[in-house]
Motif scaffolding. Sequence first.
Motif, PDB file in Angstrom:
ATOM      1  N   ASP A 108      -5.293  -4.138  -0.612  1.00 52.22           N
ATOM      2  CA  ASP A 108      -4.433  -4.147  -1.796  1.00 52.22           C
ATOM      3  C   ASP A 108      -3.075  -3.526  -1.474  1.00 52.22           C
ATOM      4  O   ASP A 108      -2.949  -2.713  -0.563  1.00 52.22           O
ATOM      5  CB  ASP A 108      -5.105  -3.377  -2.947  1.00 52.22           C
ATOM      6  N   ASP A 110      -1.405  -1.533  -3.439  1.00 52.75           N
ATOM      7  CA  ASP A 110      -1.071  -0.338  -4.240  1.00 52.75           C
ATOM      8  C   ASP A 110      -1.435   0.975  -3.543  1.00 52.75           C
ATOM      9  O   ASP A 110      -1.466   2.024  -4.187  1.00 52.75           O
ATOM     10  CB  ASP A 110      -1.763  -0.422  -5.610  1.00 52.75           C
ATOM     11  N   GLN A 112      -4.198   2.115  -2.431  1.00 52.89           N
ATOM     12  CA  GLN A 112      -5.517   2.713  -2.693  1.00 52.89           C
ATOM     13  C   GLN A 112      -6.451   2.568  -1.495  1.00 52.89           C
ATOM     14  O   GLN A 112      -7.525   3.146  -1.488  1.00 52.89           O
ATOM     15  CB  GLN A 112      -6.175   2.035  -3.887  1.00 52.89           C
TER      16      GLN A 112
HETATM   17 MG   LIG Z   1      -5.812  -1.059  -7.193  1.00 50.96          MG
END
Ligand SMILES: [Mg+2]
Length: 341
Positions: A108, A110, A112
């Motif tokens: 991902d 973002d 994470q």
């Molecule tokens: Mg996420």
Amino acid sequence: MNYPMNPILDTPGAIAGPATAAIAVVIPSYRVTRHILGVIAGIGPEVARIYVVDDKCPDASGAFVRANCSDPRVTVLEHAENQGVGGAVMTGYRAAIDDGARVIVKIDGDGQMDAALLPDFVAPILAGEADYTKGNRFFDLEQIRQMPAMRLFGNAVLSLMTKVSSGYWNLFDPTNGYTAIHADAARHLPFDKISRRYFFETDMLFRLNTLGAVVADVPMDAKYGDEVSNLKISKVVTEFALKHVRNLGKRLFYNYYLRNMSLASLELPLGLGLLGFGTVYGLARWIGSAESDVATPAGSVMLAALPVIMGVQLILAFLAYDIASVPTRPLHKKTLFRRVP
Ligand SMILES: [Mg+2]
Ligand SMILES: Nc1nc2c(ncn2[C@@H]2O[C@H](COP(=O)(O)OP(=O)(O)OP(=O)(O)O)[C@@H](O)[C@H]2O)c(=O)[nH]1
């Protein structure tokens, strides 16, 4: 540009050192401009190509990457309309497959997911032990304590539902988005039929099971920082529940009646039928005797109890067979599925 073939790939776990030419990363990108450059920078030299898929991002993260990232491995792909995380990943899978990638990792945008864990996801696939690997945040108890309670509960419920609907009784944390797949397995996925939004990861498991692919969990720690959560638990649970029931119905039909038949194909309908009959008949006799205040004859009790007991036994026998039927031989090791060079 196609990937050059690389002999060292056949040595299990040999992905350390210079770019091994056939490992690609796909980054679905939507509202991630604050994190994506860090994500790309964290991807190690073992990866040769990185596909950033801008899913009609309102912050134009694709253009942002083009303007601010000089990593030659990066290709930015853009969707004309928003298709969701699944849509973005499948666009990346297609591009990587077309370019000759062998293993495709999804990370991902973002922040994470720790890109340093990537070798743990790729190694089981290159070693021929799995077709698909996915992260599991429930290995380390210390880490679990950091997880928001609502997410913990949601995950536990979804994990159980996914074991039943996907047939992968050995897996946990099904919505974990950190994954890797062998290109020969990805090539056989019905891309157009797979859910494109939050049910994507779960639907992938269902589709992989219908192919007989081997899936393995990889322990990982979850990283939760200042990224904004787009997940609405209440909305997801109901939508997911319906889709799980749909997938379960399809899986049972495909695996026990369409493509294969076994004793378990008889055990399930017989078990459900007996359990249903015994329960309805028993309840009816029970209510009848309560209303008439006349004790139910032993024969009638037996006529209800026996089917219930046998029904439950047959259903348990079916479940035991289904649990034992989790795929164990990787798809990409089967000649039929192997890409002809
Ligand atoms: Mg996420
Ligand atoms: N939310 C969302 N993310 C998308 C979309 N298209 C691609 N993505 C990307 O898909 C990945 C996963 O989305 P997230 O919203 O982070 O989903 P999540 O990790 O399950 O939920 P959070 O815990 O809230 O981060 C991220 O890299 C997003 O940028 C989209 O339409 N909506």
